[in-house]
Design a protein around this motif. Structure first.
Motif, PDB file in Angstrom:
ATOM      1  N   GLY A  62      -2.609  -2.140  -3.047  1.00  0.00           N
ATOM      2  CA  GLY A  62      -1.183  -1.835  -3.023  1.00  0.00           C
ATOM      3  C   GLY A  62      -0.486  -2.321  -4.272  1.00  0.00           C
ATOM      4  O   GLY A  62      -1.112  -2.864  -5.188  1.00  0.00           O
ATOM      5  N   LEU A 115      -0.997   2.663  -9.885  1.00  0.00           N
ATOM      6  CA  LEU A 115      -2.001   3.677  -9.563  1.00  0.00           C
ATOM      7  C   LEU A 115      -2.647   4.195 -10.852  1.00  0.00           C
ATOM      8  O   LEU A 115      -3.871   4.385 -10.905  1.00  0.00           O
ATOM      9  CB  LEU A 115      -1.363   4.815  -8.765  1.00  0.00           C
ATOM     10  N   LEU A 120       2.391   1.720  -3.504  1.00  0.00           N
ATOM     11  CA  LEU A 120       1.446   2.191  -4.518  1.00  0.00           C
ATOM     12  C   LEU A 120       1.436   3.708  -4.619  1.00  0.00           C
ATOM     13  O   LEU A 120       1.290   4.257  -5.713  1.00  0.00           O
ATOM     14  CB  LEU A 120       0.038   1.684  -4.186  1.00  0.00           C
ATOM     15  N   TRP A 121       1.610   4.394  -3.485  1.00  0.00           N
ATOM     16  CA  TRP A 121       1.493   5.854  -3.456  1.00  0.00           C
ATOM     17  C   TRP A 121       2.837   6.574  -3.638  1.00  0.00           C
ATOM     18  O   TRP A 121       2.885   7.803  -3.599  1.00  0.00           O
ATOM     19  CB  TRP A 121       0.811   6.289  -2.163  1.00  0.00           C
ATOM     20  N   HIS A 124      -6.659   4.081 -11.797  1.00  0.00           N
ATOM     21  CA  HIS A 124      -7.394   5.272 -12.239  1.00  0.00           C
ATOM     22  C   HIS A 124      -8.032   5.030 -13.611  1.00  0.00           C
ATOM     23  O   HIS A 124      -9.181   5.426 -13.832  1.00  0.00           O
ATOM     24  CB  HIS A 124      -6.467   6.488 -12.286  1.00  0.00           C
ATOM     25  N   ARG A 179      -7.775   3.749  -1.406  1.00  0.00           N
ATOM     26  CA  ARG A 179      -7.283   3.764  -0.016  1.00  0.00           C
ATOM     27  C   ARG A 179      -8.180   2.928   0.900  1.00  0.00           C
ATOM     28  O   ARG A 179      -7.682   2.170   1.732  1.00  0.00           O
ATOM     29  CB  ARG A 179      -7.175   5.198   0.495  1.00  0.00           C
ATOM     30  N   GLU A 206       0.832  -1.204   0.000  1.00  0.00           N
ATOM     31  CA  GLU A 206       0.000   0.000   0.000  1.00  0.00           C
ATOM     32  C   GLU A 206       0.869   1.257   0.000  1.00  0.00           C
ATOM     33  O   GLU A 206       0.603   2.207  -0.740  1.00  0.00           O
ATOM     34  CB  GLU A 206      -0.932  -0.005   1.212  1.00  0.00           C
ATOM     35  N   GLN A 207       1.922   1.274   0.797  1.00  0.00           N
ATOM     36  CA  GLN A 207       2.841   2.423   0.797  1.00  0.00           C
ATOM     37  C   GLN A 207       3.503   2.582  -0.567  1.00  0.00           C
ATOM     38  O   GLN A 207       3.640   3.697  -1.067  1.00  0.00           O
ATOM     39  CB  GLN A 207       3.913   2.249   1.872  1.00  0.00           C
ATOM     40  N   HIS A 249       4.238   4.747 -10.268  1.00  0.00           N
ATOM     41  CA  HIS A 249       2.925   5.235 -10.683  1.00  0.00           C
ATOM     42  C   HIS A 249       2.135   4.288 -11.585  1.00  0.00           C
ATOM     43  O   HIS A 249       0.938   4.460 -11.756  1.00  0.00           O
ATOM     44  CB  HIS A 249       3.070   6.580 -11.386  1.00  0.00           C
ATOM     45  N   ASP A 252      -9.109   7.807  -5.750  1.00  0.00           N
ATOM     46  CA  ASP A 252      -8.133   7.613  -4.671  1.00  0.00           C
ATOM     47  C   ASP A 252      -8.787   7.168  -3.368  1.00  0.00           C
ATOM     48  O   ASP A 252      -8.265   6.289  -2.680  1.00  0.00           O
ATOM     49  CB  ASP A 252      -7.330   8.897  -4.432  1.00  0.00           C
TER      50      ASP A 252
END
Length: 180
Positions: A68, A49, A40-41, A53, A63, A37-38, A46, A59
């Motif tokens: 992740g 993610l 992914l951001w 999208h 979350r 998860e960390q 990118h 987002d």
């Protein structure tokens, strides 16, 4: 490297009384999902993610689902996942990490390869994962339920409909069925 079929030859992993994976497996799943998860951001990671999208997820939904990204395949000792030392190493493939939880308990961790990746699989579940229903916590008595196959489909629909409508996923055409 081995397939899920190869893993079925190994002994069945021990289960908790409710049928979920044992607590050590839970800890390993929680740790893998938190790191993913960390990741992914992170600005330099990118592609996962961007994929989410493009699939229509916002987002906030990403979350809330705890999605992740695991950037490269790794192999963990079976003991790390609460399995016998005689088991094969646990394959943690690269891709989008989708945790399946029910009341805070991890039942399954599925990893989806990203489009354009030169891999032979689309979805893999971490060995020791158990059968469940994705987003089962959303179900409420006397309220409608929409059941779909894919987790991303479930999340996309759930973010667009009335929150009183539970949207769940089986994960496959054979998923979320128990034989015992």
């Amino acid at each position: 490297f081995w397939s899920e079929a190869d893993q079925e030859v190994a002994s069945e992993p021990a289960l908790a009384p409710d049928g979920s994976p044992v607590s050590r497996w839970q800890e390993a799943a929680k740790q893998l999902c938190a790191v993913a998860e960390q990741t992914l951001w992170m600005p330099d990671e990118h592609k996962a993610l961007d994929y989410l999208h493009r699939r229509g997820l916002r987002d906030e939904t990403i979350r809330q689902a705890g999605l992740g990204y695991w950037p490269s395949e790794t192999y963990a000792p079976p003991e790390q996942w609460g399995l016998a030392s005689t088991e094969k190493k646990i394959w943690e493939p690269a891709g989008l990490v989708i945790p399946w939880t029910l009341r805070g308990t991890y039942w399954r961790v599925r990893i989806r390869s990203l489009p354009g990746t030169m891999l032979f699989y689309r979805y893999v579940q971490i060995y020791g994962s158990q059968n469940a229903l994705y987003r089962a916590d959303a179900i409420r008595a006397a309220l409608p339920v929409v059941m779909v196959e894919g987790e991303i489909d479930a999340l996309t629909i759930a973010q667009e409909v009335d929150p009183r409508i539970a949207v769940v996923a089986t994960g496959s055409t054979e998923g979320a069925r128990r034989t015992n």
